[in-house]
Every structure is written in structure tokens, then in C-alpha cells.
Scaffold this active site. Structure first.
Site, mmCIF file in Angstrom:
data_model
loop_
_atom_site.group_PDB
_atom_site.id
_atom_site.type_symbol
_atom_site.label_atom_id
_atom_site.label_comp_id
_atom_site.label_asym_id
_atom_site.label_seq_id
_atom_site.Cartn_x
_atom_site.Cartn_y
_atom_site.Cartn_z
ATOM 1 N N GLU A 1 32.642 44.848 81.374
ATOM 2 C CA GLU A 1 32.534 43.509 81.970
ATOM 3 C C GLU A 1 30.961 42.811 81.710
ATOM 4 O O GLU A 1 30.829 41.766 81.410
ATOM 5 C CB GLU A 1 32.617 43.349 83.443
ATOM 6 C CG GLU A 1 33.040 41.974 84.047
ATOM 7 C CD GLU A 1 31.437 41.403 84.600
ATOM 8 O OE1 GLU A 1 31.442 40.082 84.752
ATOM 9 O OE2 GLU A 1 30.651 42.187 84.704
ATOM 10 N N HIS B 1 22.168 43.282 89.936
ATOM 11 C CA HIS B 1 21.614 43.983 88.434
ATOM 12 C C HIS B 1 20.282 44.397 88.646
ATOM 13 O O HIS B 1 19.414 44.566 87.849
ATOM 14 C CB HIS B 1 21.537 42.769 87.702
ATOM 15 C CG HIS B 1 22.728 41.990 87.066
ATOM 16 N ND1 HIS B 1 22.853 41.148 86.155
ATOM 17 C CD2 HIS B 1 23.989 42.560 87.199
ATOM 18 C CE1 HIS B 1 24.242 40.754 85.960
ATOM 19 N NE2 HIS B 1 24.894 41.699 86.577
#
Length: 461
Positions: A329, A428
Site C-alpha cells: 500500500e 510515517h
């Protein structure tokens, strides 16, 4: 006016489709599922293993391959009707040695090192690094207005932060992410030699946030980094005083050949309508920093927990229920695309797909993209069964990146919505680790998804 009356009548007819007896039965069953999740849940220990023993798992890496085997074994041990791997070729980008960046050659400040991370997919700088003057912009439009004369030979610094007035932080993220995704190519078209992007973060700290960029085929590829929000503020302040200062960055990432990987799929076969499929899933890959705990280890273990809870309750589904651990993804979406392609080739009929990819925080509800109004109203009518568990935000608009390719005129795409106020503090980053996940919040999320899957299976769409 006539249309309004008809709409109100339709809504009223669909708002309370269940008898009092059925509502009571469903309420008891859902309560027992929550009890099972909160007293005998498996998701937290599964996440501990995935993050601690396997760790970060970018597509193509040995860790991603280990995660595939781990997920397969976990679902086989659950005693599902079927567990299998679905082949998918994935990209293989590696970050290389530790990145380095500094603000240099300023007339008002000594050289200052700043924390950066190469954006996923970035090309490398020259071996000795890249040093150039900096031009700061807030948007792609502002960049284009500067023109080639003011951009050529410089490093473009995109410094648009989150719009903090958005209550839903996903909207703030969506409002800022174009500079990361498209900024490098737009800057390169004007002759820029590099790009620095303010981290996609809701807070101010010194943790840079990586994330994917998308190089355009018709533009040169230039190196690009994310700078921490604290570093971005420093750079912006210094630029106001010294427009001639320079930025130095050194990166050595590289692209390697594509790697064979897999989506991992487990299912409970439907007893009455096995041809109708309900999917619940998360993405098994993560970025190569941190441990990929909230993004998206939590979504994976919650999805597996949905099937475990139904089995633990002795529930025999009418429809086929699948848990899918999607691969890639983060930097390609090849797993979600492949799953949808195979489903179409095999003529499979999906009625609903639920994705968990917003972290493992306290459950708040679901965002729904329904194929038509009656389907939305039917889903909305279950709110009274879900509200006791804090699931008040059942709204239009939602889904997920991996289930997006399944979209057609028959399937409902549903995004699980936890509280995301803290999500973009760690998204992230190297800070996305197991210790940031609360056990109870994680287990409530799995139970919440299981409750909706139970209703979808029992009543269909």
C-alpha cells in the site's frame, strides 16, 4: 418538494428495519463479542510480535517476506476454512545509508544540521551530496508563478503545514500531501535540482515523516527529502533573514528489481450465500523506519481479530467473510490492485469491504461510500446498535486505498474511523512503534469492525 417527501419516507422506512426481538438478539451478540475481545483478545500480542520480532517491512524487503509468512501462519492457526497467498509483484526501493542534511553558508547563522528522511522512491544525490540556494513556496500554484527564472538551479522548499482548523485530521493531511506527491516533478520541470518538503504532521517536533512521491514520466527525477516540522520552521525563519543561504543534502537510495510477494488471505465460507463476499483488511507492508505499528500493523491484527471473534462466538456466517493482508500500500498499491483484478477475473461478488488504515486509536465510527441511497440508509439504521460502543460517527464518504480498486455499482466501501487526533504525530516516522499502541483501544477497534461485519453478514445489503 415531492422528492423531499419521498426521500424522507424512504429514510423512515429504512431507519428501523429490525423488530424489537431482532434488535435485542443482535445487541446481546455484539455485547458478547466485545466481552470476548476485551477479555480474551489476541490482537495486541500479535502486534507485539509483528512489530518487535519482524519490525519495519517495506515492500520487497526480507522483513516484508517474513511478515507474509507470519500472517499466513497466524490465520492457519485460527482454523479458518481457507488460508492462501495471492501472488503480486512489488517494487523494491531501499533507503541506503543514513541521510544527512544541513543549512549551510548563511551569513547570519553557523551551519545547522537538520533531521530529514528521503521521500519514498527518491533518487540519490551525487555521492558528495547536493548544495544549492533555497526558494520557499507554500503551494504548487505559487511555485508555478515563480517561473523557471527564479527556480532553476535551486532547491525548492515546500512549507505548507496542516490546516489546524480541520477537526478531522485526515482532511488536513489531504490538504497538504500534494506538495509531497507531486512537488518534486513540478519543481524539476522548472529546473530545480532538489526538493525539501515540510513533514505531513499535525504537531511540531524533530521527527521527519517519510512518504511516497510520484515522479512524472515527462519530468527529470530530482532528490527529495522530508524535513521535520521543527526543522522546517528553522529553515523558514532563517530564509527571511538570509535569502542566499544554502541547503546541503546527501542521499543514496536506489531502486532494485521488482520482487515477488503476496497478499495473505483467510476466509470463513458462507453457509447460505457463499458467493457474496465481505472483506475486512489492512496493509501488511510499512515504511522502512519505526515498526509500522499504527500504520498499519493495527489494521492487520484487527482484521484477523474479526474472523477470530466470529469463530470464538460459534457464529456460522451466511456469506463468505475474508480478512486480507494487502501488500504494497505504501509505495505502489499493487496488492489492492491485484486483489481487485483477480476478483473481477473470477467473477466474484463483493457486497462490502472494510479497511482499517487510520491507526489503532479509540473507535469513533465508519465512513461509508455506498453504491446507492438505500444501502447507505440500511447501514445508517444500525447506528443504534453500534452507538453504545462509541461508534457515533457513521457518515458518508470513506473507504481505503487498498479496497478502492473494488469500487463498482454494487459494493459498499467502508473505512474504519478511530480517533485520529494523534495519528499524524507519528504517521510515517521512526516514532511509529508498538509502545504507542494502547491495548484496550486496539481491542475495541477489532470488536467494532467485527460488530459491523456481523450485521453485514446477517442482513446483507
Amino acid at each position: 418538494m415531492i422528492k423531499t417527501i419521498k426521500h424522507m419516507a424512504l429514510s423512515a422506512a429504512l431507519s428501523f428495519p429490525l423488530t424489537a426481538s431482532a434488535q435485542h438478539q443482535d445487541s446481546l451478540f455484539i455485547r458478547k463479542m466485545y466481552d470476548q475481545a476485551l477479555t480474551n483478545g489476541k490482537s495486541y500480542e500479535q502486534l507485539r510480535y509483528l512489530t518487535g520480532r519482524i519490525g519495519a517491512r517495506l515492500s520487497g524487503s526480507p522483513q516484508a517476506a517474513a511478515a507474509v509468512e507470519w500472517a499466513r501462519q497466524e490465520m492457519e492457526q485460527m482454523g479458518l476454512d481457507r488460508v492462501y497467498l495471492q501472488e503480486v509483484m512489488v517494487p523494491h526501493w531501499v533507503r541506503g545509508d543514513k541521510e544527512h542534511a544541513a543549512i549551510v553558508n548563511s551569513s547570519i547563522s553557523p551551519s545547522r544540521e537538520v533531521n530529514v528522511l528521503a521521500l519514498g522512491g527518491s533518487v540519490a544525490t551525487p555521492a558528495n551530496g547536493l548544495t544549492a540556494e533555497v526558494v520557499e513556496v507554500k503551494s504548487l500554484d505559487e511555485l508555478k508563478k515563480l517561473g523557471k527564472r527564479k527556480v532553476q538551479g535551486k532547491i525548492v522548499f515546500f512549507n505548507r503545514g496542516f490546516d489546524q482548523t480541520h477537526i478531522h485530521t485526515n482532511r488536513a493531511y489531504g490538504g497538504a500531501v500534494d506538495q509531497r506527491a507531486s512537488g518534486p516533478s513540478e519543481a524539476a520541470r522548472l529546473g530545480a535540482v532538489g526538493v525539501v518538503v515540510r513533514s505531513m504532521a499535525s504537531n511540531t517536533d524533530d521527527f521527519p515523516h517519510t512518504g511516497g512521491l510520484r515522479y512524472a514520466e515527462d519530468a527529470p527525477k530530482i532528490p527529495a527529502v522530508a524535513i521535520s516540522t521543527k526543522g522546517a520552521d528553522l529553515l523558514s525563519n532563517l530564509l527571511r533573514e538570509d535569502a542566499k543561504l544554502q541547503f546541503h543534502m546527501r542521499l543514496n537510495p536506489q531502486w532494485l528489481p521488482d520482487v515477488l510477494s503476496y497478499n495473505v488471505i483467510g476466509e470463513l465460507k458462507g453457509s447460505e450465500k457463499p458467493e457474496e463476499i465481505i472483506v475486512v483488511g489492512g496493509h501488511l507492508d510499512s515504511w522502512d523506519i519505526g515498526e509500522g505499528a499504527h500504520d498499519d500493523g493495527t489494521g492487520c491484527v484487527q482484521s484477523m481479530e474479526v474472523l477470530r471473534l466470529l469463530k470464538a462466538m460459534g457464529y456460522k456466517p451466511k456469506r463468505t467473510i475474508r480478512a486480507v493482508m494487502f501488500m504494497n500500500e505504501e509505495n505502489g498499491l499493487r496488492g489492492g490492485t491485484k486483489y481487485a483484478q483477480v476478483a473481477k477475473q473470477q467473477g466474484e461478488r463483493h457486497i462490502a469491504a472494510i479497511e482499517s488504515d487510520n491507526g489503532g486509536f479509540t473507535p469513533r465510527g465508519f465512513g461509508i461510500t455506498a453504491p446507492n441511497e438505500p444501502v447507505f440508509q440500511k447501514l445508517f439504521s444500525w447506528k443504534q446498535l453500534l452507538a453504545p460502543y462509541g461508534l457515533h460517527d457513521i457518515e458518508r464518504g470513506g473507504g481505503g486505498a487498498d479496497i478502492g480498486p473494488l469500487k463498482d455499482d454494487r459494493v459498499a466501501l467502508i473505512g474504519f474511523r478511530p480517533d485520529t487526533q494523534r495519528y499524524f504525530d507519528i504517521h510515517h516516522t521512526a516514532n511509529d512503534t508498538f509502545d504507542k499502541v494502547n491495548k484496550r483501544e486496539l481491542e475495541l477497534g477489532g470488536a467494532s469492525m467485527a460488530a459491523l461485519v456481523y450485521l453485514l453478514d446477517k442482513y446483507g445489503l
